[in-house]
Design a protein around this motif. Structure first.
Motif, PDB file in Angstrom:
ATOM      1  N   LEU A 131       0.821  -1.223   0.000  1.00  0.00           N
ATOM      2  CA  LEU A 131       0.000   0.000   0.000  1.00  0.00           C
ATOM      3  C   LEU A 131       0.850   1.266   0.000  1.00  0.00           C
ATOM      4  O   LEU A 131       0.453   2.293  -0.526  1.00  0.00           O
ATOM      5  N   GLY A 132       2.039   1.179   0.601  1.00  0.00           N
ATOM      6  CA  GLY A 132       2.904   2.356   0.698  1.00  0.00           C
ATOM      7  C   GLY A 132       2.505   3.247   1.868  1.00  0.00           C
ATOM      8  O   GLY A 132       1.406   3.126   2.407  1.00  0.00           O
ATOM      9  N   ARG A 133       3.430   4.135   2.248  1.00  0.00           N
ATOM     10  CA  ARG A 133       3.169   5.030   3.376  1.00  0.00           C
ATOM     11  C   ARG A 133       2.402   6.268   2.943  1.00  0.00           C
ATOM     12  O   ARG A 133       2.554   6.736   1.812  1.00  0.00           O
ATOM     13  N   ILE A 134       1.638   6.820   3.834  1.00  0.00           N
ATOM     14  CA  ILE A 134       0.982   8.103   3.593  1.00  0.00           C
ATOM     15  C   ILE A 134       2.080   9.167   3.546  1.00  0.00           C
ATOM     16  O   ILE A 134       3.053   9.100   4.307  1.00  0.00           O
ATOM     17  N   LYS A 135       1.929  10.144   2.670  1.00  0.00           N
ATOM     18  CA  LYS A 135       2.918  11.215   2.544  1.00  0.00           C
ATOM     19  C   LYS A 135       3.123  11.886   3.906  1.00  0.00           C
ATOM     20  O   LYS A 135       2.149  12.273   4.565  1.00  0.00           O
ATOM     21  N   GLY A 136       4.379  12.017   4.331  1.00  0.00           N
ATOM     22  CA  GLY A 136       4.664  12.670   5.610  1.00  0.00           C
ATOM     23  C   GLY A 136       4.838  11.707   6.763  1.00  0.00           C
ATOM     24  O   GLY A 136       5.263  12.100   7.843  1.00  0.00           O
ATOM     25  N   HIS A 334     -12.373   8.574   5.921  1.00  0.00           N
ATOM     26  CA  HIS A 334     -11.309   9.355   5.286  1.00  0.00           C
ATOM     27  C   HIS A 334     -10.204   9.699   6.282  1.00  0.00           C
ATOM     28  O   HIS A 334      -9.641  10.793   6.248  1.00  0.00           O
ATOM     29  N   LEU A 335      -9.917   8.752   7.144  1.00  0.00           N
ATOM     30  CA  LEU A 335      -8.888   8.901   8.167  1.00  0.00           C
ATOM     31  C   LEU A 335      -7.556   9.324   7.552  1.00  0.00           C
ATOM     32  O   LEU A 335      -6.889  10.240   8.028  1.00  0.00           O
ATOM     33  N   ASN A 336      -7.186   8.633   6.467  1.00  0.00           N
ATOM     34  CA  ASN A 336      -5.866   8.863   5.885  1.00  0.00           C
ATOM     35  C   ASN A 336      -5.705  10.239   5.274  1.00  0.00           C
ATOM     36  O   ASN A 336      -4.614  10.803   5.272  1.00  0.00           O
ATOM     37  N   ARG A 337      -6.816  10.785   4.753  1.00  0.00           N
ATOM     38  CA  ARG A 337      -6.736  12.131   4.191  1.00  0.00           C
ATOM     39  C   ARG A 337      -6.388  13.124   5.307  1.00  0.00           C
ATOM     40  O   ARG A 337      -5.579  14.028   5.132  1.00  0.00           O
ATOM     41  N   HIS A 338      -6.999  12.892   6.470  1.00  0.00           N
ATOM     42  CA  HIS A 338      -6.718  13.770   7.613  1.00  0.00           C
ATOM     43  C   HIS A 338      -5.267  13.627   8.083  1.00  0.00           C
ATOM     44  O   HIS A 338      -4.624  14.601   8.446  1.00  0.00           O
ATOM     45  N   ILE A 339      -4.772  12.384   8.074  1.00  0.00           N
ATOM     46  CA  ILE A 339      -3.378  12.153   8.486  1.00  0.00           C
ATOM     47  C   ILE A 339      -2.431  12.854   7.511  1.00  0.00           C
ATOM     48  O   ILE A 339      -1.490  13.542   7.917  1.00  0.00           O
ATOM     49  N   GLU A 340      -2.715  12.707   6.219  1.00  0.00           N
ATOM     50  CA  GLU A 340      -1.843  13.333   5.221  1.00  0.00           C
ATOM     51  C   GLU A 340      -1.864  14.858   5.370  1.00  0.00           C
ATOM     52  O   GLU A 340      -0.811  15.498   5.332  1.00  0.00           O
ATOM     53  N   GLU A 341      -3.037  15.409   5.565  1.00  0.00           N
ATOM     54  CA  GLU A 341      -3.137  16.867   5.738  1.00  0.00           C
ATOM     55  C   GLU A 341      -2.325  17.346   6.945  1.00  0.00           C
ATOM     56  O   GLU A 341      -1.711  18.400   6.918  1.00  0.00           O
ATOM     57  N   ALA A 342      -2.332  16.528   7.990  1.00  0.00           N
ATOM     58  CA  ALA A 342      -1.635  16.935   9.217  1.00  0.00           C
ATOM     59  C   ALA A 342      -0.122  16.778   9.114  1.00  0.00           C
ATOM     60  O   ALA A 342       0.629  17.519   9.739  1.00  0.00           O
ATOM     61  N   LEU A 343       0.328  15.789   8.329  1.00  0.00           N
ATOM     62  CA  LEU A 343       1.761  15.481   8.334  1.00  0.00           C
ATOM     63  C   LEU A 343       2.516  15.836   7.057  1.00  0.00           C
ATOM     64  O   LEU A 343       3.726  16.076   7.104  1.00  0.00           O
ATOM     65  N   ALA A 344       1.852  15.851   5.918  1.00  0.00           N
ATOM     66  CA  ALA A 344       2.572  16.109   4.663  1.00  0.00           C
ATOM     67  C   ALA A 344       3.057  17.546   4.633  1.00  0.00           C
ATOM     68  O   ALA A 344       2.403  18.451   5.136  1.00  0.00           O
ATOM     69  N   GLY A 345       4.198  17.754   4.025  1.00  0.00           N
ATOM     70  CA  GLY A 345       4.725  19.118   3.902  1.00  0.00           C
ATOM     71  C   GLY A 345       5.138  19.688   5.232  1.00  0.00           C
ATOM     72  O   GLY A 345       6.153  19.311   5.790  1.00  0.00           O
ATOM     73  N   GLY A 346       4.326  20.583   5.761  1.00  0.00           N
ATOM     74  CA  GLY A 346       4.667  21.272   7.011  1.00  0.00           C
ATOM     75  C   GLY A 346       4.699  20.379   8.224  1.00  0.00           C
ATOM     76  O   GLY A 346       5.137  20.802   9.293  1.00  0.00           O
ATOM     77  N   GLY A 347       4.259  19.155   8.060  1.00  0.00           N
ATOM     78  CA  GLY A 347       4.121  18.265   9.210  1.00  0.00           C
ATOM     79  C   GLY A 347       5.382  18.038   9.995  1.00  0.00           C
ATOM     80  O   GLY A 347       5.357  17.828  11.198  1.00  0.00           O
TER      81      GLY A 347
END
Lengths: 363, 363
Positions: A131-136, A334-347
């Motif tokens: 599946l791969g890791r969520i961004k961030g 949509h748990l993963n979308r929230h995780i990505e928003e929190a950690l990707a980029g500025g995370g």
């Protein structure tokens, strides 16, 4: 519950599909088949279930059950990853295993979640590799649920990452608080950092650095907590490395059988009547049921691009049923979308107490 | 018991003397005075007790008790180290504290053991600084006792050394097994290394290296154990770093109040009669009493040149009494001579699995 889609309620094809590793647990595929049937009956076919594994064997277990009215299908997979297999090697070598085939079905979008009571390390490896890791996210994690005096406490990591850096622990805290909010409905889940004392100066260097990261974050950070605060329910999310988390999880799991043994010995040497002892045991059993993490419907792999729920090898049909219901619920949040928003980029870029530093995204 | 010396039994002066930090606990000196009196009555003055602290206050608490027949004396110390004091700084600055004065009396040979329910860190610091380490011991340690299905399990370190090297963990194992043999009479105490799994390949680098040291030692090493094996009683001694040990200790201490809260909630929503609930609670209380480490008479500081027993701040008179009885017992076992024999000199030079290395004696 959210997974009762309108479409399903109207009798159409279920929207959400759950893949079940039918060969995973110690009692596979018997318990997996029974659990899937129970989940579909209880939810009134609100979602579909795909059993993956040795088709002939699975169908034999389905034979004596009434399944015609259920949204249940079977996909064949020849191989099986056992508890003795080395996790990463097994996933790479046994591409035809129920685990690898099942997660691949999810990866390809033909299903929305994957459930297994198999080799925990192998499930984590397969979920991460396929599946791969969520961004961030630097490291996917598996948590554990504890009942507490105030509700439920999610402890993570529970054994998958024995060595952790501050950034890893920070990410666990982010993922854990999103899970607590979305699944347990704790709107502003409090996060605690496990330590040997409450003071900011306590603990080793890793914990002290993590304290700074958590303090500077937007999380509802309640500071250091101690081992006693888990059952007390002081916070809803506790973060620690997997070595500590695993020790606490397994210690906690041993409490019920310890109490049972002590209670029996106590009854033998005291003058408690047999009938009263039965009553004491009954009350205790009901109370201790909460300490059985199968009741929570397995634990999620957090940080991978998909929904993967892992259960105990000894999972009963009821545990499998709860895991499937939980998977359907998680798939809909949509748990993963929230995780990505929190950690990707500025995370991974945060302000520390005294200065600004940029931590590598994937240390 | 061994501390009933012939001399004392014949009515002469007691051979063994125990210094009690009368200002240590949360309820000092009330509980300390009561506990000392109870210990002397129960043992029939088999040893002497010296209460150290604010003399006027101590004598006020002694005033309404019949103490003329007891081998009890008081030595004045003006200062008090509180729970809020920073351990090492307090010991260095408050040389007139009951803690520093009490341990110095022991150091000077005027008493055979020291007992305190005060600031744990400060007691450890004072014991290490004033008494000094036993030859061959890198770091003194404090363990914790757990009841188990087969007896008692000594877990160490329980929080004093959050970061440990393999050599430290090896020394804890040696000291723990000597304590289990001498005090708990486990002739061939089995030692387990706490890990996330039983396989030799599990865990972090420190644990893997420790496994080699323990395997090559003359200890009765049972390999890796998991959190669940503590209450199960698989081994009598479990070693881990103080971060993990402290988390497990405190988690365990929270189990009784968690069960009490859950049982109350259970009774409220079920139809259990009040009288039956009382019975359930009573049985549970008796069983859980074993999880209360005060019953074991405090925990010893292992690795210092002397006998120091530490109790919980909330120690009751009974807990103080048990600590004093335990101290008298330990003082009579020559525990430290056995530890020195096992660790001094050759203690830190061991054969590893594949080759011979010499580890520094005091890393």
């Amino acid at each position: 519950m959210e997974y009762f889609s309108e479409e399903a309620a109207m009798g159409g094809h279920p929207r959400v599909k759950i893949v079940v590793d039918a060969m995973g647990g110690d009692f596979a595929p018997a318990n997996e088949v029974k659990g899937a049937i129970e989940a579909l009956r209880e939810s009134n076919n609100a979602f579909g279930v795909i059993l993956v594994g040795r088709e002939e064997l699975i169908r034999k277990h389905m034979a004596d059950q009434k399944v015609q009215d259920l949204s249940l299908s079977v996909i064949h997979a020849d191989d099986v990853i056992t508890m003795e297999d080395s996790p990463t090697a097994a996933v790479k070598q046994k591409k035809g295993s129920s685990l690898a085939v099942g997660i691949t079905i999810h990866k390809e979008g033909k299903a929305d979640a994957f459930v297994s009571a198999g080799n925990t390390g192998a499930v984590l490896s397969a979920a991460t590799l396929i599946l791969g890791r969520i961004k961030g996210v630097s490291r996917p994690t598996i948590g554990a649920f504890f009942p507490s005096e105030t509700g439920v406490c999610l402890l993570l990591d529970a054994g998958t990452n024995v060595d952790c850096r501050p950034q890893h622990l920070y990410e666990f805290a982010v993922m854990g608080s999103i899970y607590a909010r979305k699944i347990f409905k704790y709107e502003n889940a409090a996060v605690g950092l496990l330590n040997v004392g409450e003071e900011e100066t306590k603990g080793n260097e890793i914990v002290k650095e993590t304290f700074k990261l958590l303090k500077a974050s937007s999380l509802n950070f309640h500071g250091n907590v101690e081992g006693r605060d888990i059952l007390k329910g002081k916070v809803q999310v506790v973060v620690c490395d997997g070595f500590v988390g695993n020790a606490i999880l397994k210690f906690g799991e041993s409490v019920p059988s310890f109490l049972k043994a002590k209670l029996t010995a106590y009854a033998e040497k005291s003058f408690v009547q047999k009938s009263l002892l039965g009553l004491v045991r009954g009350a205790l059993r009901d109370v201790l049921k909460e300490m059985d993490y199968e009741e929570y419907g397995g634990v999620p792999v957090l940080g991978v691009n998909g929904v993967t729920i892992i259960g105990h090898g000894k999972s009963t049909p009821k545990a499998i049923k709860n895991m499937i219901l939980k998977a359907a619920e998680v798939a809909d949040t949509h748990l993963n979308r929230h995780i990505e928003e929190a950690l990707a980029g500025g995370g991974s870029q945060r302000v520390l107490a005294n200065d600004t530093i940029t931590l590598p995204a994937h240390p």
